[in-house]
Design a protein around this motif. Sequence first.
Motif, short mmCIF file in Angstrom:
data_model
loop_
_atom_site.label_atom_id
_atom_site.label_comp_id
_atom_site.label_asym_id
_atom_site.label_seq_id
_atom_site.Cartn_x
_atom_site.Cartn_y
_atom_site.Cartn_z
N ALA A 1 -5.60 8.21 -4.16
CA ALA A 1 -5.46 8.67 -2.86
C ALA A 1 -4.42 9.46 -3.03
N GLU B 1 -9.99 -1.25 0.92
CA GLU B 1 -8.36 -1.86 0.66
C GLU B 1 -8.74 -2.62 -0.48
N MET C 1 1.04 -1.66 0.06
CA MET C 1 -0.02 0.05 0.01
C MET C 1 0.49 1.37 0.21
N SER C 2 0.34 2.15 -0.57
CA SER C 2 1.28 3.39 -1.06
C SER C 2 1.26 4.21 0.77
N ASP D 1 -0.18 7.05 0.05
CA ASP D 1 -1.05 8.15 0.44
C ASP D 1 -2.19 7.06 0.78
N GLN D 2 -1.99 5.47 0.00
CA GLN D 2 -3.13 4.65 1.03
C GLN D 2 -3.18 5.16 1.97
N GLU D 3 -1.81 4.61 2.47
CA GLU D 3 -1.58 4.30 3.86
C GLU D 3 -2.41 5.68 4.70
N PHE E 1 -8.31 0.11 -3.23
CA PHE E 1 -7.12 0.55 -4.17
C PHE E 1 -6.18 -0.53 -4.62
N VAL F 1 -5.27 7.73 3.49
CA VAL F 1 -6.07 7.72 3.42
C VAL F 1 -6.92 7.21 4.99
#
Length: 444
Positions: free
Chosen positions: A73, A42, A1-2, A4-6, A45, A8
Motif C-alpha cells: 500500500a 480489501e 487495516m494499516s 497506508d491501506q486506509e 490486502f 489507499v
Amino acid sequence: MSPDQEYVMKTVESRDVHFVRFWFVDVMGRIKSFAVNPNELEGAFEEGMGFDAGYIDGLSVSGERDMLAHPDASTFQVLPWRPDSNAVARMFCDIRTPDGGECPGDSRKILERVVAGISEEGFVANVGPEVEYFYFTDSHNAELLDHGGYFDLTELDSGTDLRRDTVLALEKMGVPVEYSHHEAGPSQHEIDLRHSDACSMADAVVTYKTVVKEIASSHGVYASFMPRPRADCPGSGMHVHMSLFDHDDRNVFFDPQDEGGFNLSGTARHFIAGLLAYAPQYCLVTNQYVNSYRRLAGGADAPFALGWGRSNRHTLVSVPGYRPNKQAGCRVELRLPDPACNPYLAFAAILSAGMRGIRDEMPLDPPLQDTLLDPAGGSGRGTDGLRLPETLGDAIRYFEESDFMREVLGEKVHAYLVEVKKREWREYLCEVGQWERDRWMEVL
C-alpha cells in the motif's frame, strides 16, 4: 487495516479510481501487471490476489504456478497519463506462494533481504542511478529524432518537451528528479533520480522506465533502453551512485582526513574493493543481454578497466568530486550497469559485493590514471589479473561458477539465469549477420 491501506481505500473513492494495477517484474526485470477492481482491494490486502505464474519468466522457478500478489500500500500512486475520470492507479506487489511463503523468483524480495542484512550491520544503503535511453521514430527502425549532443538545447534537442512531460509525470508519482538533459549521442537522453534507499529506488527505476515509454508513446515516438541500439552512437548506461549511512544519519564513506585526497574512509575503500573483486561474477546481472556487451566494447565513456579513479570515465568505479569536502556528497559510482537490467537484482548484487568487501576488509589497489589505460590491449584487466567479461558467454561462465551470486540470488534464480542466458548465447552464435556477409561473401 494499516494507515497506508486506509489511505489507499480513501484515495480510490475520492479520486474516482476504477482500476488498480498490481505491478511486479519477472526475473529479467520486465514489468508485469494485472488490473484489480477496487471492490477487491480489501481482500487483496488481507490475502493477496491469485494468478498463474507459469508464463512469467523465472517467477515459478520452484515449479509452483499458483502464486499470490500482495500489494504494498505504501507504493500506491494514481497514473498521471491516464484520464482523471475512471482513473487508474498502481501498487507494487510482493509475490508469495499459496502457503504464505516467499516466492524464490520474486526479485523485489531478494533485494529486500539484502537491504535487511545491511540494516542489521548498522547501515542504510542509498542509491542514485543515472538512467540513459534513446528516442526513435518507432520500435522497428532506430531512426533518430535529432542530432544533438551533450547538454544541447533548442533546435538540436527535439526531446525537450518529452523530458519535461516525463519529469512532471514522475514527480506526480512521488519520484523526485535531480537532472534531465540531452546526452552525448544523437537522440539520447538522461534523467537522474534523486537518491533514496535501495528498495524504494528499484521501484522508482521500474516506474521511471514505464513513464518514459508511456510519455514517448503519447507523443508518437518510441523510447528504448536497449544498451546499444546503433553502432554509430554511444551506448546507454545506468551509472549507480552509492553511499552507506549509519543509523545516526552519518555518511560512513566520508573521511576528511583521507591521505589520498578522495575523502574516502576505510569502509568506503573496502566497499570499492568488493565492487571490483566481484564484478566479473555479477556482470551477468548488471549487463544481462548480448547487446549489453556491444556497449562495453564501444569505447566512449563505457567502462573497460577493472579499477577505480576520480576523473577517469573508463574505470569501473569512479569517485565523483563535485563536492569534495561535503559529507552528504561523498559516494562511489559504479559505471558498469546498463538500463536493461533488472534493478532489484542489480542493486542486490552490487550492494552485496560492496558489503562483502567491508566484511572481509578487502584491500584497495591504487587508483588508475588515464595514462595507464589501454582499451586496445588488456581490456578490462585489473592488477590482480581479473578481467571484465567481454561477451555474454564470458559473463555466463563467471556467473555460473560463482558461489557468491548463488548465495545472493538463491539457488533457483541463479540456475534459471544460467539456463536462459545460455539459450540466448547459443541462439546468438547461430545467427549470421550482415557484417559477416559484407565482409566475407565475395572473398570466401
